[in-house]
Design a protein around this motif. Structure first.
Motif, mmCIF file in Angstrom:
data_model
loop_
_atom_site.group_PDB
_atom_site.id
_atom_site.type_symbol
_atom_site.label_atom_id
_atom_site.label_comp_id
_atom_site.label_asym_id
_atom_site.label_seq_id
_atom_site.Cartn_x
_atom_site.Cartn_y
_atom_site.Cartn_z
ATOM 1 N N LEU A 53 25.096 -29.764 -15.606
ATOM 2 C CA LEU A 53 24.386 -30.582 -16.589
ATOM 3 C C LEU A 53 25.209 -30.649 -17.862
ATOM 4 N N ASP A 54 25.454 -31.862 -18.373
ATOM 5 C CA ASP A 54 26.134 -32.059 -19.654
ATOM 6 C C ASP A 54 25.077 -32.461 -20.665
ATOM 7 N N ALA A 55 24.749 -31.542 -21.571
ATOM 8 C CA ALA A 55 23.675 -31.743 -22.543
ATOM 9 C C ALA A 55 24.168 -32.531 -23.752
ATOM 10 N N VAL A 71 32.991 -32.010 -8.907
ATOM 11 C CA VAL A 71 31.738 -31.299 -9.120
ATOM 12 C C VAL A 71 30.632 -32.313 -9.459
ATOM 13 N N PRO A 72 29.445 -32.196 -8.874
ATOM 14 C CA PRO A 72 28.352 -33.121 -9.205
ATOM 15 C C PRO A 72 27.845 -32.884 -10.621
ATOM 16 N N VAL A 73 27.801 -33.941 -11.417
ATOM 17 C CA VAL A 73 27.447 -33.830 -12.830
ATOM 18 C C VAL A 73 26.333 -34.803 -13.194
ATOM 19 N N GLY A 94 36.012 -45.212 -11.493
ATOM 20 C CA GLY A 94 35.638 -44.839 -10.134
ATOM 21 C C GLY A 94 35.202 -43.394 -10.006
ATOM 22 N N VAL A 95 34.536 -42.883 -11.040
ATOM 23 C CA VAL A 95 34.079 -41.489 -11.038
ATOM 24 C C VAL A 95 32.579 -41.460 -10.764
ATOM 25 N N ASP A 96 32.157 -40.571 -9.879
ATOM 26 C CA ASP A 96 30.755 -40.452 -9.509
ATOM 27 C C ASP A 96 30.065 -39.450 -10.424
ATOM 28 N N GLY A 111 12.771 -32.102 -14.012
ATOM 29 C CA GLY A 111 12.366 -31.599 -12.710
ATOM 30 C C GLY A 111 13.531 -31.177 -11.832
ATOM 31 N N ARG A 112 14.611 -30.697 -12.447
ATOM 32 C CA ARG A 112 15.810 -30.324 -11.703
ATOM 33 C C ARG A 112 16.348 -29.004 -12.231
ATOM 34 N N ARG A 113 17.233 -28.364 -11.431
ATOM 35 C CA ARG A 113 17.841 -27.099 -11.823
ATOM 36 C C ARG A 113 19.359 -27.205 -11.689
ATOM 37 N N PHE A 114 20.052 -26.468 -12.569
ATOM 38 C CA PHE A 114 21.511 -26.559 -12.617
ATOM 39 C C PHE A 114 22.143 -25.174 -12.614
ATOM 40 N N ASP A 115 23.381 -25.125 -12.107
ATOM 41 C CA ASP A 115 24.132 -23.870 -12.028
ATOM 42 C C ASP A 115 25.055 -23.661 -13.222
ATOM 43 N N THR A 116 25.513 -24.754 -13.811
ATOM 44 C CA THR A 116 26.386 -24.691 -14.983
ATOM 45 C C THR A 116 25.932 -25.765 -15.970
ATOM 46 N N ILE A 117 25.864 -25.394 -17.237
ATOM 47 C CA ILE A 117 25.442 -26.329 -18.276
ATOM 48 C C ILE A 117 26.488 -26.339 -19.388
ATOM 49 N N LEU A 118 26.830 -27.529 -19.835
ATOM 50 C CA LEU A 118 27.737 -27.693 -20.976
ATOM 51 C C LEU A 118 26.970 -28.287 -22.142
#
Length: 209
Positions: A53-55, A71-73, A94-96, A111-118
């Motif tokens: 997650l990028d806050a 990495v999924p972001v 072309g970045v997902d 309603g989601r959970r993340f492993d790494t947050i910036l």
């Protein structure tokens, strides 16, 4: 979520402008055309894993760099103009990466959970009361053991930045009873459009208990 459905933050009240206004006449002062060097170093070290997650992602430069490493972001912001630009950049390169509107003080609504947050440049915009809400909000979307990286302005050079943060401030916000633990705080420069050699900053590494 739109800016009309939430209360203005302390920064918005002081400036008299909503966050989105900073992006409507060109790049915001805190955006210089690329990802923060401190974030790029973290990417090179493989610091981002799992769901990220990028806050307060702004126009997406940091999120796109992280996503380009495979990495999924998910990046969130309250500024619709910034989010639109972030989506344009993702398509251009072309970045997902996913960009959504969200209130940093009510992240449980994702309603989601993340492993790494910036958090690159968001924490320092909140006053003391908002910081306590923000820390709780972050905890609501962080899995147990998640890592949070906070890149914020520091108080090392008096008068250099508008929202200086001390190491004491960081330890107070992420105290043991908050559900977080501060692992380290290191000095870093933060690139902006108005600081020729970068602004003084901290990079805090924080762990979700």
């Amino acid at each position: 979520m739109s800016e009309r459905t939430r209360q203005p933050t302390s920064h918005e009240r002081m400036s008299g402008r909503p966050w989105d206004a900073s992006y409507q006449d060109g790049p915001a002062p805190w955006e210089f055309g690329g990802p923060q060097p401190a974030v790029a170093q973290l990417v090179s070290e493989g610091a981002f894993g799992g769901a990220v997650l990028d806050a307060g992602c702004g126009s997406g430069d940091n999120a796109l760099l992280i996503a380009s490493s495979g990495v999924p972001v998910v990046g969130f912001d309250v500024a619709a103009t910034a989010l639109a630009r972030a989506r344009e950049k993702a398509a251009e390169h072309g970045v997902d990466a996913e960009f959504v509107a969200a209130d940093a003080l009510q992240l449980d609504e994702l309603g989601r959970r993340f492993d790494t947050i910036l958090d690159s440049g968001l924490f320092h915009t909140f006053d003391a009361g908002e910081r306590s809400q923000y820390v709780v909000s972050l905890a609501s979307v962080a899995r147990s053991g998640a890592t949070l990286y906070v890149l914020c302005f520091s108080d090392e050079e008096p008068g250099a930045v508008p929202h200086p943060v001390s190491q004491i401030d960081l330890h107070a916000a992420f105290a043991a009873d908050s559900g977080w633990s501060v692992l380290s705080i290191e000095a870093r420069r933060i690139e902006t459009r108005v600081h020729e050699s970068g602004a003084p900053g901290w990079l805090a590494t924080v762990r979700r208990n």
